[in-house]
Design a protein around this motif. Structure first.
Motif, PDB file in Angstrom:
ATOM      1  N   ASP A   7       0.605  -1.147  -0.053  1.00 51.42           N
ATOM      2  CA  ASP A   7      -0.058  -0.082  -0.018  1.00 51.42           C
ATOM      3  C   ASP A   7       0.860   1.385  -0.007  1.00 51.42           C
ATOM      4  O   ASP A   7       0.668   2.275  -0.717  1.00 51.42           O
ATOM      5  CB  ASP A   7      -1.079   0.060   1.308  1.00 51.42           C
ATOM      6  CG  ASP A   7      -2.294  -1.144   1.185  1.00 51.42           C
ATOM      7  OD1 ASP A   7      -2.459  -1.531  -0.081  1.00 51.42           O
ATOM      8  OD2 ASP A   7      -2.644  -1.651   2.072  1.00 51.42           O
TER       9      ASP A   7
ATOM     10  N   TYR B 187       3.944   1.450  -1.368  1.00 47.88           N
ATOM     11  CA  TYR B 187       4.757   1.944  -2.538  1.00 47.88           C
ATOM     12  C   TYR B 187       3.433   2.345  -3.589  1.00 47.88           C
ATOM     13  O   TYR B 187       3.876   3.322  -4.172  1.00 47.88           O
ATOM     14  CB  TYR B 187       5.168   0.505  -3.067  1.00 47.88           C
ATOM     15  CG  TYR B 187       6.552   0.006  -2.472  1.00 47.88           C
ATOM     16  CD1 TYR B 187       7.308   1.033  -1.964  1.00 47.88           C
ATOM     17  CD2 TYR B 187       6.778  -1.201  -2.359  1.00 47.88           C
ATOM     18  CE1 TYR B 187       8.764   0.644  -1.608  1.00 47.88           C
ATOM     19  CE2 TYR B 187       8.206  -1.529  -1.570  1.00 47.88           C
ATOM     20  CZ  TYR B 187       9.029  -0.505  -1.532  1.00 47.88           C
ATOM     21  OH  TYR B 187      10.169  -0.997  -0.953  1.00 47.88           O
ATOM     22  N   LYS B 188       2.459   1.670  -3.599  1.00 46.98           N
ATOM     23  CA  LYS B 188       1.386   2.107  -4.373  1.00 46.98           C
ATOM     24  C   LYS B 188       0.825   3.476  -4.284  1.00 46.98           C
ATOM     25  O   LYS B 188       0.767   4.329  -5.235  1.00 46.98           O
ATOM     26  CB  LYS B 188       0.249   1.205  -4.179  1.00 46.98           C
ATOM     27  CG  LYS B 188      -1.032   1.504  -5.323  1.00 46.98           C
ATOM     28  CD  LYS B 188      -2.058   0.474  -4.919  1.00 46.98           C
ATOM     29  CE  LYS B 188      -3.335   0.746  -6.105  1.00 46.98           C
ATOM     30  NZ  LYS B 188      -4.224  -0.301  -5.698  1.00 46.98           N
ATOM     31  N   LYS B 189       0.736   4.079  -2.876  1.00 47.74           N
ATOM     32  CA  LYS B 189       0.375   5.170  -2.784  1.00 47.74           C
ATOM     33  C   LYS B 189       1.384   6.299  -3.083  1.00 47.74           C
ATOM     34  O   LYS B 189       1.052   7.469  -3.943  1.00 47.74           O
ATOM     35  CB  LYS B 189       0.193   5.641  -1.247  1.00 47.74           C
ATOM     36  CG  LYS B 189      -0.165   6.868  -0.802  1.00 47.74           C
ATOM     37  CD  LYS B 189      -0.462   7.232   0.738  1.00 47.74           C
ATOM     38  CE  LYS B 189      -0.779   8.318   1.056  1.00 47.74           C
ATOM     39  NZ  LYS B 189      -1.058   8.720   2.497  1.00 47.74           N
TER      40      LYS B 189
ATOM     41  N   ARG C 111       1.518   6.619  -6.862  1.00 57.54           N
ATOM     42  CA  ARG C 111       0.318   7.139  -7.639  1.00 57.54           C
ATOM     43  C   ARG C 111       0.437   8.557  -7.383  1.00 57.54           C
ATOM     44  O   ARG C 111      -0.158   9.511  -8.330  1.00 57.54           O
ATOM     45  CB  ARG C 111      -0.881   6.689  -6.719  1.00 57.54           C
ATOM     46  CG  ARG C 111      -2.289   7.152  -7.188  1.00 57.54           C
ATOM     47  CD  ARG C 111      -2.828   6.630  -8.554  1.00 57.54           C
ATOM     48  NE  ARG C 111      -1.948   7.191  -9.578  1.00 57.54           N
ATOM     49  CZ  ARG C 111      -2.053   6.564 -10.676  1.00 57.54           C
ATOM     50  NH1 ARG C 111      -2.818   5.554 -10.949  1.00 57.54           N
ATOM     51  NH2 ARG C 111      -1.816   7.040 -11.882  1.00 57.54           N
TER      52      ARG C 111
ATOM     53  N   ASP D 283      -4.147   2.347 -12.558  1.00 57.21           N
ATOM     54  CA  ASP D 283      -3.709   1.758 -11.167  1.00 57.21           C
ATOM     55  C   ASP D 283      -3.353   0.321 -11.348  1.00 57.21           C
ATOM     56  O   ASP D 283      -2.619  -0.246 -10.574  1.00 57.21           O
ATOM     57  CB  ASP D 283      -5.174   1.755 -10.319  1.00 57.21           C
ATOM     58  CG  ASP D 283      -5.346   2.990  -9.937  1.00 57.21           C
ATOM     59  OD1 ASP D 283      -4.785   3.939  -9.848  1.00 57.21           O
ATOM     60  OD2 ASP D 283      -6.663   3.447  -9.728  1.00 57.21           O
TER      61      ASP D 283
ATOM     62  N   ILE E  72       0.231   0.316 -12.066  1.00 60.11           N
ATOM     63  CA  ILE E  72       1.013   0.658 -11.015  1.00 60.11           C
ATOM     64  C   ILE E  72       1.079  -0.497 -10.117  1.00 60.11           C
ATOM     65  O   ILE E  72       2.392  -0.814  -9.345  1.00 60.11           O
ATOM     66  CB  ILE E  72       0.373   1.935 -10.097  1.00 60.11           C
ATOM     67  CG1 ILE E  72       0.856   3.116 -11.116  1.00 60.11           C
ATOM     68  CG2 ILE E  72       1.017   2.113  -8.757  1.00 60.11           C
ATOM     69  CD1 ILE E  72       0.346   4.380 -10.379  1.00 60.11           C
ATOM     70  N   ALA E  73       0.029  -1.342  -9.787  1.00 57.55           N
ATOM     71  CA  ALA E  73       0.213  -2.443  -9.019  1.00 57.55           C
ATOM     72  C   ALA E  73       1.142  -3.505  -9.530  1.00 57.55           C
ATOM     73  O   ALA E  73       1.736  -4.012  -8.922  1.00 57.55           O
ATOM     74  CB  ALA E  73      -1.274  -2.969  -8.841  1.00 57.55           C
TER      75      ALA E  73
ATOM     76  N   VAL F  20       4.425  -2.219  -8.457  1.00 50.73           N
ATOM     77  CA  VAL F  20       4.821  -2.353  -7.215  1.00 50.73           C
ATOM     78  C   VAL F  20       5.106  -3.823  -6.832  1.00 50.73           C
ATOM     79  O   VAL F  20       5.994  -4.187  -5.909  1.00 50.73           O
ATOM     80  CB  VAL F  20       3.667  -2.116  -6.292  1.00 50.73           C
ATOM     81  CG1 VAL F  20       3.737  -2.251  -4.989  1.00 50.73           C
ATOM     82  CG2 VAL F  20       3.408  -0.407  -6.482  1.00 50.73           C
TER      83      VAL F  20
END
Length: 287
Positions: free
Chosen positions: A82, A84-86, A89, A99, A102-103, A106
């Motif tokens: 979470d 890394y993803k934030k 983003r 998204d 990105i996932a 990550v």
């Protein structure tokens, strides 16, 4: 020096593969690829490789594969995922990366998955370094075979240079005689001229003869060739020393070529240079 060594271990829980590859290089350059389980031994491994291999470009790798699902399925570190993803983003606009994309990125980042450490209990220091010793022994055996072939080739190349030099020695008296003939012809022309300065002419003649004399270069090259064979026969590592001797041989060959002023000798000099290039290339195979 070119070499290859491999050792492996396998049981019902894991397999370990140790591989060493070495290529020709003037200096020692070690590259290691180690899994996390044995990375704490990296400095110790490099020290052993340095002591054993001495010279060459070395690629050393250890691969550990787990069986029967032991440690093979990683557990997602949700909090780190979470985070890394934030961060991504925030840094990347929506139209630049979705998204889902990105996932996907990550999931490739370090420590997003946590793996079982069960394999660590199976990999003891004693086992690991026993495998390294076995791989090194195989590599040294391979390098020894290459070394024997290199020794034979180097001896042949040096012998070829010596044979060409012997031909140059045979042709040198004829070369000197041809020079004398040209000088005598010039003397006859000058004797009819009232403007000739005998003293000046004598000085120029001495300088000219000294400039064309290759006797010293022949002797030095013979000595270098003899020293090359002696060094090649020594049991200890002599790769760099052979390289230095070949450089000295090259200097004498070049000087003979520049002084000779004779087409037959020039051809022999070209042949000697060709053999010398083979020596320089092959010396890289000698530790």
């Amino acid at each position: 020096m070119t070499g290859y060594g491999y050792a492996a271990f396998e049981n019902d829980q894991l397999s370990i593969d140790v591989e060493i590859k070495s290529l020709n290089s003037k200096f020692l350059d070690i590259s290691t690829k180690l899994p996390k389980e044995v990375s704490l031994y990296e400095n110790e491994i490099k020290k052993i490789l340095t002591e054993k291999i001495v010279r060459g470009k070395v690629n050393f790798s250890i691969e550990i594969s787990l069986k029967n699902g032991i440690g093979s399925a990683g557990k997602l570190n949700q909090a780190l995922f979470d985070h890394y993803k934030k961060e991504l983003r925030t840094a990347i606009k929506q139209d630049e990366m979705s998204d889902a994309e990105i996932a996907k990125e990550v999931l490739r980042l370090p420590d997003v998955f946590e793996y079982s450490e069960t394999s660590n209990d199976q990999i003891t220091r004693e086992l690991l370094f026993e495998l390294i010793a076995r791989a090194l022994a195989e590599c040294e055996k391979f390098r020894a075979q290459e070394g024997n072939a290199a020794e034979s080739a180097l001896g042949t190349f040096a012998k070829n240079i010596d044979e060409k030099l012997a031909l140059i020695k045979q042709k040198d008296p004829d070369r000197i005689e041809a020079i004398k003939v040209r000088i005598n012809e010039s003397l006859l022309e000058l004797s009819s001229s009232d403007k000739t300065d005998p003293n000046r002419f004598e000085q120029e003649l001495i300088y000219y003869i000294e400039k064309l004399d290759i006797a010293e270069e022949i002797i030095r090259l013979q000595n270098h060739i003899s020293y090359f064979h002696e060094t090649l026969a020594e049991k200890e590592s002599q790769g760099k020393k052979l390289g230095f001797i070949s450089q000295e041989m090259g200097r004498e060959i070049n000087t003979i070529g520049s002084k000779a002023n004779n087409s037959d000798i020039q051809k022999l000099v070209v042949d000697m240079k060709d053999e010398l290039e083979k020596i320089k290339e092959q010396v890289l195979n000698v530790v």
